[in-house]
Scaffold this active site. Sequence first.
Site, short mmCIF file in Angstrom:
data_model
loop_
_atom_site.label_atom_id
_atom_site.label_comp_id
_atom_site.label_asym_id
_atom_site.label_seq_id
_atom_site.Cartn_x
_atom_site.Cartn_y
_atom_site.Cartn_z
N GLY A 238 -3.14 -7.47 6.51
CA GLY A 238 -3.50 -8.44 5.50
C GLY A 238 -4.52 -7.83 4.55
CB CYS A 239 -5.11 -8.10 0.90
SG CYS A 239 -4.92 -9.88 0.66
CG ASN A 240 -8.49 -11.93 2.63
OD1 ASN A 240 -9.18 -11.71 1.64
ND2 ASN A 240 -7.62 -12.91 2.69
#
Length: 342
Positions: free
Chosen positions: A148-150
């Site tokens: 995930g980007c986060n």
Amino acid sequence: MTYNIAILGASGYTGAELIRLIAGHSAMKIAALGANSKAGQSIAQVFPHLRHLDLPQLLQIEEIDFANIDLCFCALPHKTSQEVIAALPATLKIVDLSADFRLRDPAEYKKWYGNDHAAVAQQKEAVYGLTEFYRKEISAARLVAGTGCNAATGQFILRPLITAGVIDLDEIILDMKCAVSGAGRSLKENLLHAELSEGYHAYSIGGTHRHLGEFDQEFSALAGRPVRVQFTPHLIPANRGILATTYVKGDAQAIHATLVQAYADEPFIIVLPFGEAPSTRHIRGSNFCHIGVVGDRTEGRALVIGALDNLTKGSSGQALQNANLMLDIEETEGLMMAPLFP
């Protein structure tokens, strides 16, 4: 040697970003594009900014012949990706950009995503795609699960600090500001301009954000005991970028020195001089992640701030970095473009 590449989900933001990156790659050729909702259209119709490229027409996934495809990127929605990947040839190299293969435990997947996994056999073989920390495994993998980007942003900040033992594992606060493209291209009321502009708001509050499953999995494995960070994301009226402000207990100078040493040889992770904070405007459109460390006014506490582009280093750039390793190509190929400014 030139490798034939397929992109499934080519009409979404991460699909478009993959096309943009691969267009400048010396060893990859886009041989097939899948986009069921836009099948029959050209890229010029879906993404006019890519009209200068000579690309195949968008097809239904079922129409693609994978016999001559060397590697497939799956930029499909969560839950859809696992079903599609289960039906692809068992020898095909795949980089998945969805959340479907990130969590190793099927029970954890069901906990965070609310449904049983439809491709457990493939889930077991998937390698977690945080490139800088899983290079050896990624190089030998058939299926890589992009982060995930986060989750990527938080891990770039915290993994070296957890490994080195320079922070208190029970006092970690992650405060993230996330651009709207991270929510995908589908029409949603809360993402309309009138709903989003001129303000920002917290979402998935109180430990409900799905990327916490990745933090729990990865940080606990590093520490050898449960690590539960406090994480609140905020949606901001920007197209690209994530800015993560992390509050930790530990000596700021030691934290900075640990990060400098950990990333000394990494081409895409740049640790700024002590006391300097990064900005999303300095990484936009690039595969770079900037990290800064600032001492707090309270002795023994520090702020560690990270910035990356959610569509590039947080997703499609990371995917291409992994694909390079899987195909034994120089890891930085197609990814050394400078950030866009202003």
